[in-house]
Design an enzyme around this catalytic site. Sequence first.
Site, mmCIF file in Angstrom:
data_model
loop_
_atom_site.group_PDB
_atom_site.id
_atom_site.type_symbol
_atom_site.label_atom_id
_atom_site.label_comp_id
_atom_site.label_asym_id
_atom_site.label_seq_id
_atom_site.Cartn_x
_atom_site.Cartn_y
_atom_site.Cartn_z
ATOM 1 N N GLU A 104 0.804 -1.225 0.000
ATOM 2 C CA GLU A 104 0.000 0.000 0.000
ATOM 3 C C GLU A 104 0.837 1.274 0.000
ATOM 4 O OE1 GLU A 104 -2.889 -0.188 3.181
ATOM 5 O OE2 GLU A 104 -3.929 -1.896 2.268
ATOM 6 N N ARG A 156 1.851 2.023 4.638
ATOM 7 C CA ARG A 156 1.613 2.969 3.549
ATOM 8 C C ARG A 156 2.780 3.911 3.259
ATOM 9 N NH1 ARG A 156 -3.375 1.665 5.416
ATOM 10 N NH2 ARG A 156 -3.237 3.152 7.111
ATOM 11 N N THR A 201 -0.182 1.350 10.478
ATOM 12 C CA THR A 201 -0.067 1.029 9.052
ATOM 13 C C THR A 201 0.160 2.293 8.226
ATOM 14 O OG1 THR A 201 -2.462 1.209 8.791
ATOM 15 C CG2 THR A 201 -1.568 -0.994 9.218
ATOM 16 N N GLU A 219 -11.567 -1.497 15.502
ATOM 17 C CA GLU A 219 -12.414 -2.697 15.461
ATOM 18 C C GLU A 219 -12.140 -3.609 16.661
ATOM 19 O OE1 GLU A 219 -11.435 -1.230 12.479
ATOM 20 O OE2 GLU A 219 -13.546 -0.711 12.377
ATOM 21 N N ASP A 341 -19.133 2.709 10.769
ATOM 22 C CA ASP A 341 -17.700 2.620 10.421
ATOM 23 C C ASP A 341 -17.320 3.661 9.379
ATOM 24 O OD1 ASP A 341 -15.056 1.713 10.367
ATOM 25 O OD2 ASP A 341 -15.469 0.150 8.893
ATOM 26 N N TRP A 429 -8.886 4.360 1.813
ATOM 27 C CA TRP A 429 -7.580 5.029 1.948
ATOM 28 C C TRP A 429 -6.878 5.198 0.603
ATOM 29 C CZ3 TRP A 429 -3.478 2.636 -0.104
ATOM 30 C CH2 TRP A 429 -3.641 1.269 -0.370
ATOM 31 N N CYS A 651 -11.716 -17.091 11.490
ATOM 32 C CA CYS A 651 -10.841 -17.420 10.355
ATOM 33 C C CYS A 651 -11.165 -16.654 9.074
ATOM 34 C CB CYS A 651 -10.931 -18.918 10.035
ATOM 35 S SG CYS A 651 -10.962 -19.986 11.486
ATOM 36 N N CYS A 654 -9.374 -13.451 7.203
ATOM 37 C CA CYS A 654 -8.162 -13.597 6.387
ATOM 38 C C CYS A 654 -8.299 -14.691 5.326
ATOM 39 C CB CYS A 654 -6.960 -13.903 7.274
ATOM 40 S SG CYS A 654 -6.522 -12.511 8.320
HETATM 41 CA CA CA Z 1 -12.819 0.921 10.734
#
Ligand code: CA
Length: 736
Positions: A104, A156, A201, A219, A341, A429, A651, A654
Amino acid sequence: MGKYVLLAVVAVVFILAAVWMRDAPMAPAPVMKSVPAAAVSSGTPLWVDDDRIRDADSEPGSWLAHGRTYDEQRFSPLAGINRDNVASLGLAWFLDLGTNRAQEATPIVVNDVMYFTTSWSRVYAVDAMTGENIWSYDPKVPGEWARWACCDLVNRGVAVYQNRVYVGSLDGRLIALDAASGEPVWEVDTLIDRNLHYTITGAPRAAKGKVFIGNGGAEYGVRGYVTAYDAATGEQVWRFFTVPGDPSLPFEHPELEMAVKTWKGGEWWKFGGGGTVWNAIVYDPDFDQVYLGVGNGSPWTRVIRSPGGGDNLFLASIIAVDADTGKMNWFYQTTPGDNWDYTATQDMALAEMAVDGRLRKVLLQAPKNGFFYVLDRMDGELLRAHPFATVTWATHVDMDTGRPVENPANNYLENPQWVLPGPFGAHNWQAMAVDVAAGVAYLPAHDVPFFFSMAQEWLDTGEITKKPSGWNLGLNFDELSQTLLVNADTQPATLGYLKAFDFLTGEEKWAVKHPHHWNGGVIATAGGLVFQGDALGMFTAYNKDSGEVLWRFNAQSSMLAPPITYAVDGVQHVAIMTGSGGAALHGGETAPAPPASLKYGNLGRMLVFKLGGAATLPPPTRVDRSIPEQTLVEASAEELGQGERLYNDYCSMCHGLLVRSAGTITDLRVIAEERHAIFSQAVLTGLYADQGMASFADSLTEDEVAKIQTYVRYRAHEDREAALGNREEPRLTWLD
Ligand code: CA
């Protein structure tokens, strides 16, 4: 089964991260070399300061800061590559990054050296002309920290400032590296509590002798904040919390006394409250202030955080703070009392332009909630808020009050329902580019609906218990996936777009439709071009005035990262990183437009182009996704349903809903018998912790893991049978 059902389901399962990679993240062997002549010309060490970044247009061949300049418009004055000659653009060089995780980063190019990050917060410095490695740095993020990253172990990018390179590591450290050698100079722990599930990130930003960094994790239940550190020493200068903590304790700064009055009746601090600043932090030299793009509430549903109502400041807001003191100058809340969100963490561009006949210094942001905001940077006055995608949660923004007018029919407490935008946002983003002269933003937008339904526990008891090692959203995902599977036909369409959007008039000048919703960031150039990489693996140059495709390159891998452009010795280059994932890890097989990552694997590469470039990529290898025959143990529908619920909870984030991986993380349907033999060991002992698949012994028992494995086997069997033509439609769910 509606053909978009998988896309729909994609948007639903933001549950728990379980990472089991196809193979190990191989760091390319760092080749330590001396710094090339260009970087040390006339013996002058690299030096980037505020004046140089402010004056970036005097060296258009550099890409000095995250959004190129402090304005972060991502509009390059370079025109060597233009509409007339872009057809001859070709690959100049590429680097295999030895990873199949999402990339990213926005590279920085200064003094002919390119600095960029990859997954696991690794940093590379390479010769911008040739790609030759100068140094690389691995912060050695503990593999198990990946479990606390909602959207993969991405990064990023770096900030390059003075003579240092700054990187935030996934596990919450801010590290200053010597720009010439890559050696660490200082490192600080930015986390207030290492037992909470924070991650970094985002790219740090630097100005005024300081480095600014936030974090993510809303989250999982954390409290957002941004910290400024002295660029030279790493000493903390200020810290701004975006939401109030436990009100029985003293407030860290006075702004929180004002904010706490907008949180009513709940115990939000037990869930952290959210408001993480995980992406955009923009310095404005005109007003000497820093804008913080603030994220969503934790949990997502406001009735849990604040049952008495209230705006829940400063969630989903843009906050202007003094660069030297961190004191708030003003704020604008895009989504009062956020319930969906709707982060306002998306990138912000600064511009000076005529609005209603008056020259204004404006801030531009297209946050998740679907409205494109134009604010006056002096005081945060709202100037425009036009919708740029399909919006159903609100009818419009009232320009007198500055507040969105919520659609009364959208109350999902009483009526579980589809809402647009969903948590992917109408824009995430992935960077936009702003063409001030044309009055247009080039926006990677999308319509990805989400079915909101309150958590059963809350419906039953009026509260929810915080899960210490899981997502805390306040929603009911089992119910959602059931609704999706059964009522897929009710789902609004899911699509991606590249839009040229006039943010003053709200007019869409042109739009390119992408069949897959999750595409890359954008740059625009004075050569009349807009560049974007997409999910299908195509890197494309569009005519910025019409959206016409002028050039296209098959990158063999899906892209999320924004391209940049720079020049070495007067020769313009365009660079982009490949490798998808991020929030779409759980994407599954998304018919009718499967991403390139599914076809060829998720190849992490740096690709660099120039006119007449003649390098070629090795021919891609088609990934064998055939499902082996399964050894099935007898299981009742009830047991399979239990396995499915556990799989969904722990699970699917991902490995993909319905056990269909989006291509980044191991597809559990295709693993061989020898890996099935160590399934339980992998899940419970942290066998693959170094690859991000940490132990789930804190959440799952041996018996539960066995149920998950059985469900995985049955799902694999169903899809295998369908692929062999033994059955028309595979059975997808065993949940009641
Ligand atoms: Ca969020």
